[in-house]
Design an enzyme around this catalytic site. Structure first.
Site, PDB file in Angstrom:
ATOM      1  N   GLY A 165       0.836  -1.206   0.000  1.00 30.74           N
ATOM      2  CA  GLY A 165       0.000   0.000   0.000  1.00 30.74           C
ATOM      3  C   GLY A 165       0.868   1.252   0.000  1.00 30.74           C
ATOM      4  N   ARG A 175       0.855  -5.057  -5.120  1.00 35.22           N
ATOM      5  CA  ARG A 175       1.052  -6.234  -4.260  1.00 35.22           C
ATOM      6  C   ARG A 175       1.289  -7.379  -5.243  1.00 35.22           C
ATOM      7  NH1 ARG A 175      -0.641  -4.281   0.771  1.00 35.22           N
ATOM      8  NH2 ARG A 175      -2.316  -2.742   0.659  1.00 35.22           N
ATOM      9  N   ASP A 233       5.369  -4.851   6.005  1.00 34.35           N
ATOM     10  CA  ASP A 233       5.901  -6.170   6.380  1.00 34.35           C
ATOM     11  C   ASP A 233       5.934  -7.158   5.212  1.00 34.35           C
ATOM     12  OD1 ASP A 233       3.143  -6.367   6.401  1.00 34.35           O
ATOM     13  OD2 ASP A 233       3.054  -7.618   8.195  1.00 34.35           O
ATOM     14  N   THR A 277       4.226   2.332   5.613  1.00 32.85           N
ATOM     15  CA  THR A 277       2.861   1.803   5.665  1.00 32.85           C
ATOM     16  C   THR A 277       2.061   2.649   6.655  1.00 32.85           C
ATOM     17  OG1 THR A 277       1.441   0.010   6.488  1.00 32.85           O
ATOM     18  CG2 THR A 277       3.709  -0.020   7.253  1.00 32.85           C
ATOM     19  N   ASP A 331      -0.155   1.641   8.401  1.00 29.26           N
ATOM     20  CA  ASP A 331      -0.598   0.788   9.513  1.00 29.26           C
ATOM     21  C   ASP A 331       0.302   0.863  10.753  1.00 29.26           C
ATOM     22  OD1 ASP A 331      -2.647  -0.021   7.911  1.00 29.26           O
ATOM     23  OD2 ASP A 331      -1.776  -1.961   7.390  1.00 29.26           O
ATOM     24  N   ASP A 341       2.721  -1.069  11.755  1.00 27.43           N
ATOM     25  CA  ASP A 341       2.683  -2.378  12.411  1.00 27.43           C
ATOM     26  C   ASP A 341       3.924  -3.222  12.113  1.00 27.43           C
ATOM     27  OD1 ASP A 341       2.149  -2.757   9.734  1.00 27.43           O
ATOM     28  OD2 ASP A 341       0.554  -4.219  10.052  1.00 27.43           O
ATOM     29  N   ALA A 343     -12.800   9.673  20.966  1.00 29.35           N
ATOM     30  CA  ALA A 343     -13.887   8.724  20.659  1.00 29.35           C
ATOM     31  C   ALA A 343     -14.431   8.098  21.940  1.00 29.35           C
ATOM     32  CB  ALA A 343     -13.369   7.645  19.722  1.00 29.35           C
ATOM     33  N   GLU A 344     -15.687   7.667  21.866  1.00 27.04           N
ATOM     34  CA  GLU A 344     -16.314   7.033  23.032  1.00 27.04           C
ATOM     35  C   GLU A 344     -15.886   5.567  23.154  1.00 27.04           C
ATOM     36  OE1 GLU A 344     -17.771   9.572  21.436  1.00 27.04           O
ATOM     37  OE2 GLU A 344     -17.822  10.742  23.280  1.00 27.04           O
TER      38      GLU A 344
HETATM   39  O1  F6P Z   1      -1.394  -1.799   4.447  1.00 20.77           O
HETATM   40  C1  F6P Z   1      -1.966  -0.556   4.294  1.00 20.77           C
HETATM   41  C2  F6P Z   1      -3.455  -0.678   4.055  1.00 20.77           C
HETATM   42  O2  F6P Z   1      -3.959   0.606   3.788  1.00 20.77           O
HETATM   43  C3  F6P Z   1      -4.256  -1.330   5.170  1.00 20.77           C
HETATM   44  O3  F6P Z   1      -4.564  -0.472   6.231  1.00 20.77           O
HETATM   45  C4  F6P Z   1      -5.471  -1.792   4.436  1.00 20.77           C
HETATM   46  O4  F6P Z   1      -6.092  -2.837   5.118  1.00 20.77           O
HETATM   47  C5  F6P Z   1      -4.904  -2.223   3.114  1.00 20.77           C
HETATM   48  O5  F6P Z   1      -3.714  -1.491   2.932  1.00 20.77           O
HETATM   49  C6  F6P Z   1      -5.815  -2.003   1.943  1.00 20.77           C
HETATM   50  O6  F6P Z   1      -5.179  -2.481   0.814  1.00 20.77           O
HETATM   51  P1  F6P Z   1      -5.662  -2.190  -0.682  1.00 20.77           P
HETATM   52  O7  F6P Z   1      -5.355  -0.757  -0.995  1.00 20.77           O
HETATM   53  O8  F6P Z   1      -4.858  -3.125  -1.503  1.00 20.77           O
HETATM   54  O9  F6P Z   1      -7.125  -2.441  -0.710  1.00 20.77           O
END
Ligand code: F6P
Length: 332
Positions: A11, A72, A103, A126, A128, A130, A187-188
């Site tokens: 991504g 990807r 990753d 990324t 994310d 992560d 946020a709640e």
């Molecule tokens: O890894 C980054 C990310 O934006 C994630 O948060 C999300 O789940 C995924 O890519 C979405 O991927 P795509 O753009 O291939 O739908």
């Protein structure tokens, strides 16, 4: 070292262009030619590449996305495909590869190094956030601010109507973005894939307690990959829609669902994403030029760090539990 390859993979993330620019210009300063490989590992497989001179990186620092494009690449899971890619790189005189991605991308680079001997350097990119071994990845800061800005707007209409909004943020496997967004927008509640406590039942309890205290409007941040509601009997859609459907059915609520989706991936990178993209880009080239061959960069306690590429195979970081607990306390 005379020539290196550079690609962005997985991504896209704001800040990738800052890293591209820094790799190219630091390499230029050391008399190393950079070959820009298009569409990530897919471009490597297809030998889709061109020299990337310094001037081609003018005015990209402030732009979202990636000028090298990304993909990807399923084919790269095949060892025979990786073997051919490695020999194509060597034949083209590329002595090392810089990979900007998350990753999955680093895992591809790690395999390319371990089994095919390609020198690889990773720059974490990324939204994310992560990756093991780094507290920051390119794009996270920008995506977080984008989500918070959007939710601030939603808050205005939520409180005007006394309504519940479920706002879905990205993160198929990670709640990092969701939990940090939840803190930053007050946020709640927050629901995300790694948490067992932050589930549907806890959410209902939280909402009931809010209503009993006269708090009518609520923002609930839901990570895309949250599994709180079993969706097997539903019509599909994202996690927030599944939760919304169940809440509506069981509690007859006039709620709304907003999916922020790819809005979070685009846009001009924040200053921090530009700064770290620049720092990591320069560092990656300097380390390769000094003879290092299998590492990725990151930050720890605000300092730039390098990890062995194999670190990416370790456990992924989870959102700190104390942060989601804090969401509940601060929603009182
Ligand atoms: O890894 C980054 C990310 O934006 C994630 O948060 C999300 O789940 C995924 O890519 C979405 O991927 P795509 O753009 O291939 O739908």
């Amino acid at each position: 070292m005379k020539r290196i390859g550079l690609l962005t993979s997985g991504g896209d993330a704001p800040g990738m262009n800052a890293a591209i620019r820094a790799v190219v210009r630091q390499a230029d300063a050391l008399d190393i030619e950079v070959i820009g490989i298009h569409q990530g590992f897919q471009g490597l497989v297809n030998r889709d590449w061109n020299p990337l001179p310094s001037r081609a990186c003018a005015n990209i620092l402030q732009r979202g996305g990636t000028i090298l494009h990304t993909a990807r690449c399923e084919a790269f899971h095949d060892p025979a495909v990786r073997e051919r890619a490695a020999s194509d790189l060597r034949a083209a005189g590329m002595e090392a590869l810089v990979v900007i991605g998350g990753d999955g991308s680093f895992t591809g680079a790690e395999l390319l190094h371990r089994f095919n001997g390609v020198k690889c350097a990773g720059i974490p990119g990324t939204i994310d956030n992560d990756l093991p071994g780094t507290e920051r990845t390119l794009g996270f800061d920008t995506a977080l601010n984008t989500a918070v800005e959007a939710i601030d707007r939603i808050r205005d209409t939520a409180s005007s109507h006394g309504r519940l909004f479920l706002v879905e943020v990205m993160g198929r496997r990670s709640g990092m973005l969701a939990v940090h967004t939840a803190i930053a927008c007050g946020a709640e509640a927050v629901l995300y894939p790694e948490s067992e406590e932050d589930n549907y039942e806890a959410l209902v309890e939280q909402l009931k307690s809010n209503w009993s205290r006269g708090k009518l409007s609520s923002i609930v941040v839901v990570a895309e990959g949250d599994q709180s509601v079993d969706a097997s009997h539903l019509m599909g859609g994202g996690a927030a829609f599944n939760i919304g459907e169940r809440l509506k059915r069981e509690h007859n609520l006039d709620l709304r669902v907003v999916v922020l989706g790819h809005v979070q991936r685009g846009g001009s990178p924040s200053a921090l994403d530009r700064i770290w993209g620049s720092r990591w880009g320069c560092e990656a080239v300097n380390r390769l030029a000094a003879g290092e061959d299998a590492f990725y960069l990151g930050t720890q306690a605000g300092q730039l760090v390098a990890r062995p590429l194999s670190y990416v195979l370790g456990p992924r970081p989870e959102p700190p539990k104390e942060l989601s607990a804090m969401v509940r306390v601060l929603a009182r």
